[in-house]
Design a protein around this motif. Sequence first.
Motif, PDB file in Angstrom:
ATOM      1  N   TRP A   1      -7.157   3.749  -9.991  1.00 13.83           N
ATOM      2  CA  TRP A   1      -5.705   3.793  -9.569  1.00 13.83           C
ATOM      3  C   TRP A   1      -4.731   4.122 -10.726  1.00 13.83           C
ATOM      4  CZ3 TRP A   1      -5.678  -0.819  -5.688  1.00 13.83           C
ATOM      5  CH2 TRP A   1      -6.297  -0.670  -5.053  1.00 13.83           C
TER       6      TRP A   1
ATOM      7  N   PRO B   1       0.803  -1.227   0.175  1.00 11.63           N
ATOM      8  CA  PRO B   1      -0.011  -0.053   0.000  1.00 11.63           C
ATOM      9  C   PRO B   1       0.717   1.116   0.071  1.00 11.63           C
ATOM     10  CG  PRO B   1      -0.976  -1.744   1.432  1.00 11.63           C
ATOM     11  CD  PRO B   1       0.495  -2.095   1.043  1.00 11.63           C
TER      12      PRO B   1
ATOM     13  N   ASP C   1     -11.888  -0.818 -13.879  1.00  7.20           N
ATOM     14  CA  ASP C   1     -12.144  -2.070 -12.823  1.00  7.20           C
ATOM     15  C   ASP C   1     -12.756  -3.121 -13.707  1.00  7.20           C
ATOM     16  OD1 ASP C   1     -11.478  -0.329 -10.818  1.00  7.20           O
ATOM     17  OD2 ASP C   1     -13.717  -0.276  -9.948  1.00  7.20           O
TER      18      ASP C   1
ATOM     19  N   VAL D   1      -1.877  -6.672  -4.050  1.00  9.05           N
ATOM     20  CA  VAL D   1      -1.253  -5.904  -2.967  1.00  9.05           C
ATOM     21  C   VAL D   1      -0.701  -6.905  -1.878  1.00  9.05           C
ATOM     22  CG1 VAL D   1      -2.016  -4.134  -1.174  1.00  9.05           C
ATOM     23  CG2 VAL D   1      -2.888  -3.989  -3.462  1.00  9.05           C
TER      24      VAL D   1
ATOM     25  N   VAL E   1      -0.945   2.636  -5.708  1.00  7.17           N
ATOM     26  CA  VAL E   1      -1.807   1.932  -4.718  1.00  7.17           C
ATOM     27  C   VAL E   1      -2.301   2.974  -3.427  1.00  7.17           C
ATOM     28  CG1 VAL E   1      -1.947  -0.276  -3.295  1.00  7.17           C
ATOM     29  CG2 VAL E   1      -0.587  -0.274  -5.548  1.00  7.17           C
TER      30      VAL E   1
ATOM     31  N   GLY F   1     -12.363   0.798  -7.930  1.00  2.00           N
ATOM     32  CA  GLY F   1     -11.123  -0.039  -7.487  1.00  2.00           C
ATOM     33  C   GLY F   1      -9.958   0.477  -8.364  1.00  2.00           C
ATOM     34  N   ALA F   2      -9.172  -0.657  -8.433  1.00  2.00           N
ATOM     35  CA  ALA F   2      -7.756  -0.515  -9.145  1.00  2.00           C
ATOM     36  C   ALA F   2      -7.735   0.142 -10.390  1.00  2.00           C
ATOM     37  CB  ALA F   2      -7.028  -1.827  -9.284  1.00  2.00           C
TER      38      ALA F   2
ATOM     39  N   SER G   1      -4.586   2.724   2.072  1.00  2.00           N
ATOM     40  CA  SER G   1      -5.452   2.008   2.918  1.00  2.00           C
ATOM     41  C   SER G   1      -5.931   0.594   2.130  1.00  2.00           C
ATOM     42  CB  SER G   1      -6.652   2.814   3.396  1.00  2.00           C
ATOM     43  OG  SER G   1      -7.310   3.263   1.859  1.00  2.00           O
ATOM     44  N   SER G   2      -5.249   0.378   0.981  1.00  2.24           N
ATOM     45  CA  SER G   2      -5.853  -0.715   0.099  1.00  2.24           C
ATOM     46  C   SER G   2      -5.513  -2.031   0.930  1.00  2.24           C
ATOM     47  CB  SER G   2      -4.943  -0.914  -0.953  1.00  2.24           C
ATOM     48  OG  SER G   2      -4.880   0.323  -2.012  1.00  2.24           O
TER      49      SER G   2
ATOM     50  N   HIS H   1      -6.299  -7.207  -6.927  1.00  9.76           N
ATOM     51  CA  HIS H   1      -7.405  -6.260  -7.567  1.00  9.76           C
ATOM     52  C   HIS H   1      -7.389  -6.120  -8.738  1.00  9.76           C
ATOM     53  CE1 HIS H   1      -7.418  -4.198  -3.386  1.00  9.76           C
ATOM     54  NE2 HIS H   1      -6.430  -5.167  -3.299  1.00  9.76           N
TER      55      HIS H   1
END
Length: 345
Positions: free
Chosen positions: A125, A67, A93, A180, A150, A121-122, A153-154, A159
């Motif tokens: 990111w 993370p 996602d 992760v 990332v 979601g990812a 708090s992931s 993901h």
Amino acid sequence: MPVLHTLQRLGVLLLAATALYTAAASPAAAEEPGWTAEPAAGTAATDRPGGVRPYYTRPYYYMAGTPGTVLEDRLALANTTDQERTITLRGADAYNTADGAFAVRPAKPAAGGRSEGPGTGAGSWISFGAGATVKIPPRTRAVVPFSLTVPPSSPPGDHPAAVVATEGGHEVGVRVHLRVSGPTLAALTVEDVTVRGKGSAAVVAYTLVNRGNVALAPELGLRAEGLFGEVPGRTGRALPVELLPGQRVELTEPWPGAPVLDRVRVTLTVTAPGGARAVGDGSRWLVPWNLIGWTGAGLLALGGTTAAALYLVRARRPRRNAPAGAPPATGPAPAPEHELTGASR
């Protein structure tokens, strides 16, 4: 002149055939996007003198980090046409459709505010920065860098995401396998087991749910028991689906060996690498109602025919007539009475 006329007719036919071929081929050609998107070739470690590292191709991206990590990679775009292409890039996602297929969220939320929107979601990111829109000259290949940040708090685990390239209504997605770091859990459940159809067309329907935080490649085993013992089922096999974390899919398993008349209990055992194992069962009466209906109709018809035959036999049987002048019988004749005096005669 006849020869010339024949040649002219042949020429017209050839032109017509060429026009038809072109008309038939043009839709297929129009479907070709004229460009490709794939992970840029990477370099592999080597012990060769001089530190030369050979390139290798990748079907998808595999990333891993803790993370708060910022991961970087590159996307290769190739324009194979004679026209300039303008391609838009984004992250998305990934999820499983109801039948288990791999899909990505659209760029805009679906109509009615449904949950099939871009997601958080990812895919969110991934960033291309100023390179989200790329113009590629004709016959040119471009390499576009991007980053994946990332969040601190992931949660740990897989993901799933994708890099999506769009141009002229055509989309090409490249999968991103992101893990992760942290504890992983492989867990699933089997739910809603039912038997549908009958005979060779019978199938076992069920629902698989990924309860863990890693993607699963499940294997299925089927066992069935009837009133008189075990019924031939199916040996274990790998399912053609990758079950993503938190996803639910509805699948069916063909069961051509299902009995025609029996009460069966079907037990499904699903396993996956990492120690995941789940068992689900369901029961059903398998009854050939069509055959029973025809059998019942035949028995009713046979009963009706038998009753009619007995009625005709009784109706045609001759009756016995009493002698002329004889009084009608009113019942059994009384027994003769004897006088009892108590004295011997």
